[in-house]
Design an enzyme around this catalytic site. Structure first.
Site, PDB file in Angstrom:
ATOM      1  N   TRP A 134     132.768 -37.631  44.567  1.00  0.00           N
ATOM      2  CA  TRP A 134     131.744 -38.649  45.948  1.00  0.00           C
ATOM      3  C   TRP A 134     130.759 -39.300  45.458  1.00  0.00           C
ATOM      4  CZ3 TRP A 134     126.821 -37.092  44.247  1.00  0.00           C
ATOM      5  CH2 TRP A 134     126.863 -36.157  43.496  1.00  0.00           C
ATOM      6  N   LYS A 158     143.204 -38.348  46.518  1.00  0.00           N
ATOM      7  CA  LYS A 158     142.466 -36.781  47.190  1.00  0.00           C
ATOM      8  C   LYS A 158     141.089 -37.039  47.279  1.00  0.00           C
ATOM      9  CE  LYS A 158     140.851 -33.017  46.551  1.00  0.00           C
ATOM     10  NZ  LYS A 158     139.254 -32.810  46.782  1.00  0.00           N
ATOM     11  N   PRO A 159     140.485 -37.452  48.186  1.00  0.00           N
ATOM     12  CA  PRO A 159     139.182 -37.773  47.964  1.00  0.00           C
ATOM     13  C   PRO A 159     138.248 -36.650  47.948  1.00  0.00           C
ATOM     14  CG  PRO A 159     139.478 -38.384  49.510  1.00  0.00           C
ATOM     15  CD  PRO A 159     140.708 -37.621  48.846  1.00  0.00           C
ATOM     16  N   GLY A 211     135.694 -36.920  37.623  1.00  0.00           N
ATOM     17  CA  GLY A 211     135.251 -35.803  37.659  1.00  0.00           C
ATOM     18  C   GLY A 211     134.568 -35.549  37.018  1.00  0.00           C
ATOM     19  N   SER A 212     134.211 -34.197  37.026  1.00  0.00           N
ATOM     20  CA  SER A 212     133.221 -33.069  36.488  1.00  0.00           C
ATOM     21  C   SER A 212     134.422 -32.852  34.862  1.00  0.00           C
ATOM     22  CB  SER A 212     132.856 -31.838  36.744  1.00  0.00           C
ATOM     23  OG  SER A 212     134.001 -31.400  37.470  1.00  0.00           O
ATOM     24  N   THR A 215     136.599 -29.979  35.985  1.00  0.00           N
ATOM     25  CA  THR A 215     137.820 -30.167  36.766  1.00  0.00           C
ATOM     26  C   THR A 215     138.948 -30.296  36.081  1.00  0.00           C
ATOM     27  OG1 THR A 215     136.093 -30.220  39.146  1.00  0.00           O
ATOM     28  CG2 THR A 215     138.751 -30.732  39.052  1.00  0.00           C
ATOM     29  N   GLU A 233     137.812 -39.543  33.390  1.00  0.00           N
ATOM     30  CA  GLU A 233     136.746 -40.320  33.723  1.00  0.00           C
ATOM     31  C   GLU A 233     136.211 -39.390  33.817  1.00  0.00           C
ATOM     32  OE1 GLU A 233     136.621 -43.316  32.868  1.00  0.00           O
ATOM     33  OE2 GLU A 233     138.660 -44.435  33.535  1.00  0.00           O
ATOM     34  N   LEU A 234     134.834 -38.694  33.227  1.00  0.00           N
ATOM     35  CA  LEU A 234     134.051 -37.567  33.260  1.00  0.00           C
ATOM     36  C   LEU A 234     132.758 -37.545  33.465  1.00  0.00           C
ATOM     37  CD1 LEU A 234     136.684 -35.149  31.320  1.00  0.00           C
ATOM     38  CD2 LEU A 234     136.944 -35.855  33.649  1.00  0.00           C
ATOM     39  N   CYS A 268     127.393 -41.020  36.756  1.00  0.00           N
ATOM     40  CA  CYS A 268     127.901 -40.503  35.301  1.00  0.00           C
ATOM     41  C   CYS A 268     127.772 -42.125  34.350  1.00  0.00           C
ATOM     42  CB  CYS A 268     130.287 -40.667  35.706  1.00  0.00           C
ATOM     43  SG  CYS A 268     130.269 -42.388  35.583  1.00  0.00           S
ATOM     44  N   GLU A 367     124.533 -32.503  31.353  1.00  0.00           N
ATOM     45  CA  GLU A 367     124.597 -33.983  33.254  1.00  0.00           C
ATOM     46  C   GLU A 367     123.908 -33.430  34.134  1.00  0.00           C
ATOM     47  OE1 GLU A 367     128.033 -34.831  35.231  1.00  0.00           O
ATOM     48  OE2 GLU A 367     127.388 -36.853  34.822  1.00  0.00           O
TER      49      GLU A 367
HETATM   50  P1  NAD Z   1     134.729 -32.613  40.773  1.00  0.00           P
HETATM   51  O1  NAD Z   1     135.571 -32.593  39.743  1.00  0.00           O
HETATM   52  O2  NAD Z   1     133.804 -31.259  40.780  1.00  0.00           O
HETATM   53  O3  NAD Z   1     135.503 -33.195  41.573  1.00  0.00           O
HETATM   54  C1  NAD Z   1     136.288 -34.229  41.270  1.00  0.00           C
HETATM   55  C2  NAD Z   1     137.266 -34.058  42.814  1.00  0.00           C
HETATM   56  O4  NAD Z   1     137.933 -32.993  41.845  1.00  0.00           O
HETATM   57  C3  NAD Z   1     136.853 -33.727  43.555  1.00  0.00           C
HETATM   58  O5  NAD Z   1     137.787 -34.263  44.490  1.00  0.00           O
HETATM   59  C4  NAD Z   1     138.036 -31.946  43.946  1.00  0.00           C
HETATM   60  O6  NAD Z   1     137.652 -31.621  45.488  1.00  0.00           O
HETATM   61  C5  NAD Z   1     138.600 -32.243  43.276  1.00  0.00           C
HETATM   62  N1  NAD Z   1     139.180 -30.679  42.738  1.00  0.00           N
HETATM   63  C6  NAD Z   1     138.073 -29.586  42.557  1.00  0.00           C
HETATM   64  N2  NAD Z   1     138.682 -28.671  41.424  1.00  0.00           N
HETATM   65  C7  NAD Z   1     140.547 -29.244  41.866  1.00  0.00           C
HETATM   66  C8  NAD Z   1     141.476 -28.574  41.181  1.00  0.00           C
HETATM   67  N3  NAD Z   1     141.608 -27.062  40.572  1.00  0.00           N
HETATM   68  N4  NAD Z   1     142.766 -29.089  40.737  1.00  0.00           N
HETATM   69  C9  NAD Z   1     142.324 -30.470  40.990  1.00  0.00           C
HETATM   70  N5  NAD Z   1     141.604 -31.294  42.162  1.00  0.00           N
HETATM   71  C10 NAD Z   1     140.764 -30.269  42.020  1.00  0.00           C
HETATM   72  O7  NAD Z   1     133.242 -33.570  40.360  1.00  0.00           O
HETATM   73  P2  NAD Z   1     132.266 -34.967  41.424  1.00  0.00           P
HETATM   74  O8  NAD Z   1     131.281 -33.086  41.493  1.00  0.00           O
HETATM   75  O9  NAD Z   1     132.591 -34.459  42.714  1.00  0.00           O
HETATM   76  O10 NAD Z   1     131.887 -35.726  40.275  1.00  0.00           O
HETATM   77  C11 NAD Z   1     131.252 -35.587  39.471  1.00  0.00           C
HETATM   78  C12 NAD Z   1     131.214 -35.315  38.179  1.00  0.00           C
HETATM   79  O11 NAD Z   1     132.091 -36.619  38.772  1.00  0.00           O
HETATM   80  C13 NAD Z   1     130.706 -35.618  37.891  1.00  0.00           C
HETATM   81  O12 NAD Z   1     130.188 -35.206  36.193  1.00  0.00           O
HETATM   82  C14 NAD Z   1     130.278 -37.016  36.979  1.00  0.00           C
HETATM   83  O13 NAD Z   1     129.731 -37.836  35.781  1.00  0.00           O
HETATM   84  C15 NAD Z   1     131.939 -37.380  36.836  1.00  0.00           C
HETATM   85  N6  NAD Z   1     132.146 -38.666  37.557  1.00  0.00           N
HETATM   86  C16 NAD Z   1     132.650 -39.697  36.017  1.00  0.00           C
HETATM   87  C17 NAD Z   1     133.173 -41.054  36.355  1.00  0.00           C
HETATM   88  C18 NAD Z   1     133.373 -41.715  35.865  1.00  0.00           C
HETATM   89  O14 NAD Z   1     133.871 -43.176  35.417  1.00  0.00           O
HETATM   90  N7  NAD Z   1     133.791 -41.269  34.135  1.00  0.00           N
HETATM   91  C19 NAD Z   1     132.661 -41.601  36.942  1.00  0.00           C
HETATM   92  C20 NAD Z   1     131.749 -41.079  38.181  1.00  0.00           C
HETATM   93  C21 NAD Z   1     131.970 -39.589  38.905  1.00  0.00           C
END
Ligand code: NAD
Length: 477
Positions: A134, A158-159, A211-212, A215, A233-234, A268, A367
């Site tokens: 997000w 899937k955003p 994402g995180s 996940t 990309e975490l 991130c 983080e």
């Molecule tokens: P998140 O992991 O909570 O969610 C990311 C996505 O994964 C969402 O679309 C979510 O709905 C989906 N998701 C959640 N559970 C899932 C599952 N079991 N199976 C499949 N999809 C699932 O992350 P967030 O809170 O949206 O984003 C923040 C994180 O993203 C931070 O840790 C940040 O550092 C990281 N991030 C990394 C980069 C990078 O380029 N390295 C860039 C931006 C954000």
């Protein structure tokens, strides 16, 4: 100051080139982090919708209007999207790469052998699932959608359920420019309900995830059951190392602030660990405190806002918990640490600086994803490198020094995928983006971003008329 009234369009899922109601008809409310009010809703996809979207994507690949297109034809769609889109530069860039791909589709490899002719084909990987976070919702999606389409894949995006509106509008743009049905499908919804079935779907050939870490582990585990490739990309806990030889203290102060507080720290690659040479520590911190006073905290729709809210109440509570745990562990809150007094509503946190930190504290290790900078000092270069690399993450690092040779030594020593000299955060579409260690693997952006969505196929042709002669021919037995 008047805040513009923003109308949120009510949308359905974007599947097969049209808007479709989710099979289960569920919807998720959108809560504005600036006002805590419900301002709209998004459709919530489930496994049933994933199946329909995957079929649409497969059909797109099998049809001539998408599956047999050249890079040059796909570039036209990407440019048409760019013409209407806020993240135009990425679409323009990958339009160029799609065109360039046409001449690299088939690359001969000369073995210097008379009896063999060989070449390598670069083909679209197939149907790809793109799961995004997000914090920069449309940009993070575009970093995957544009190269996936440039490569000729059919994609399902899937955003994040916390910030889906702009991605749904991308669906409307794709419809307007006549992108062939199924080439891009957009499924909003919750992670476990709409994301997980995409990862474990047997007809999805790859998952690209941002994402995180938590996940990321789930996605890699589920994808491993099908030996499905993933790129991850975490998160990060990136350092910014500041040496006392900097010419302009204010310049270094501003990059330090930007590196940690831009987008309210929800970045991130945020350089959230300031590693400061002891000899300038007190002067540098004093200057930081002066600059911080000028950061305008407001509704992001207000002009000149420099620090908006945290995305959701859950994330807001998490940030405040990190700060109170740091206090409990003995760190000092040098400034901030609370809700700004003038913001009565919304998930706002003041820019926060934490000192008296030691390397076993949670605030040093984890983080936060909020406007929180923690500080440690060093005396020697060796000590600075050790502190910089003292993290499980490996996304980005920054160094501020006028000594170019020292900067180059740090380039080798930093265990990260991105390194900034005398700045922090500037990001360009042409350059690879991604990390190592627990920050994941694979690269978005640049030509590396395109490679993510290509399958490499070798073709070996026997061109001789002579027998292979490994076995004895029956005629000679
Ligand atoms: P998140 O992991 O909570 O969610 C990311 C996505 O994964 C969402 O679309 C979510 O709905 C989906 N998701 C959640 N559970 C899932 C599952 N079991 N199976 C499949 N999809 C699932 O992350 P967030 O809170 O949206 O984003 C923040 C994180 O993203 C931070 O840790 C940040 O550092 C990281 N991030 C990394 C980069 C990078 O380029 N390295 C860039 C931006 C954000």
């Amino acid at each position: 100051m008047a805040i513009p009234n923003v109308r949120i369009p009510s949308r359905q899922l974007y599947i097969d080139g049209e808007w479709r109601e989710p099979v289960k008809k569920n919807r998720i409310p959108i809560i504005s982090p600036a006002t805590e009010e419900i301002i709209g809703e998004i459709p919530a996809a489930t496994e049933e919708d994933v199946d329909i979207a995957v079929e649409a994507a497969r059909r797109a690949l099998a049809r001539d209007d998408w599956g047999s297109t050249t890079g040059a034809q796909r570039a036209k769609y990407l440019r048409a999207i760019a013409a209407k889109d806020d993240v135009a530069a990425s679409f323009e860039y990958y339009a160029d790469l799609a065109e360039a791909l046409d001449s690299k589709r088939k690359t001969p490899v000369d073995l210097h052998l008379d009896s063999f002719k060989t070449y390598v084909l670069r083909e679209p990987l197939g149907v790809v699932g793109l799961i995004t976070p997000w914090n920069y919702p449309l940009l993070m999606a575009t970093w995957k959608v544009a190269p996936a389409l440039a490569a000729g894949c059919a994609a399902i995006l899937k955003p994040s359920e916390l910030a889906s509106i702009t991605c749904l509008e991308l669906g409307e743009i794709c419809r307007e420019v006549g992108l062939p049905p199924g080439a891009l499908n957009i499924l909003t919804g919750l992670g476990p309900e709409a994301g997980a079935p995409l990862v474990s779907h047997p007809h999805v050939d790859k998952i690209a995830f941002t994402g995180s870490g938590a996940t990321g582990v789930k996605i890699m585990t589920a994808a491993a059951q099908l030996v499905k490739p993933v790129t991850l990309e975490l998160g990060g806990k990136s350092p910014i190392v500041v040496f006392d030889d900097i010419d302009n203290l204010d310049l270094a102060v501003e990059w330090t602030l930007f590196g940690c507080f831009a987008n309210a720290g929800q970045v991130c690659s945020a350089t959230s660990r300031l590693i400061l040479q002891e000899s300038i520590a007190s002067e540098f911190l004093e200057r930081l405190l002066l600059w911080i006073k000028n950061i305008k905290i407001s509704d992001p729709l207000e002009e000149d806002c420099k620090l908006g809210p945290i995305v959701s109440s859950g994330q807001y509570e998490k940030v405040l918990k990190f700060i109170s745990k740091a206090k409990d562990e003995g760190a000092t809150i040098l400034c901030g640490g609370e809700r700004p007094q003038h913001m009565k509503k919304g998930y706002y946190v003041q820019p926060t600086i934490i000192t008296d930190v030691n390397t076993s504290m949670e605030i040093w290790k984890e983080e936060v994803f909020g406007p929180v900078l923690c500080v440690k000092t060093f005396k020697t270069e060796e000590e600075a490198i050790e502190l910089a690399n003292d993290t499980k993450y490996g996304l980005a690092s920054a160094i501020m020094s006028k000594d170019v040779e020292r900067c180059e030594r740090f380039t080798k020593a930093f265990q990260t995928g991105i390194i900034w000299f005398n700045c922090s955060q500037p990001t360009f579409t042409q350059l690879p983006w991604g990390g190592r260690k627990r920050s994941g693997f694979g690269r978005d952006l640049g030509e590396w971003g395109l490679e993510n969505y290509l399958n490499i196929k070798q073709v070996t042709q026997y061109t001789s008329v002579e027998p292979w002669a490994f076995y004895k021919s029956p005629s000679k037995v």
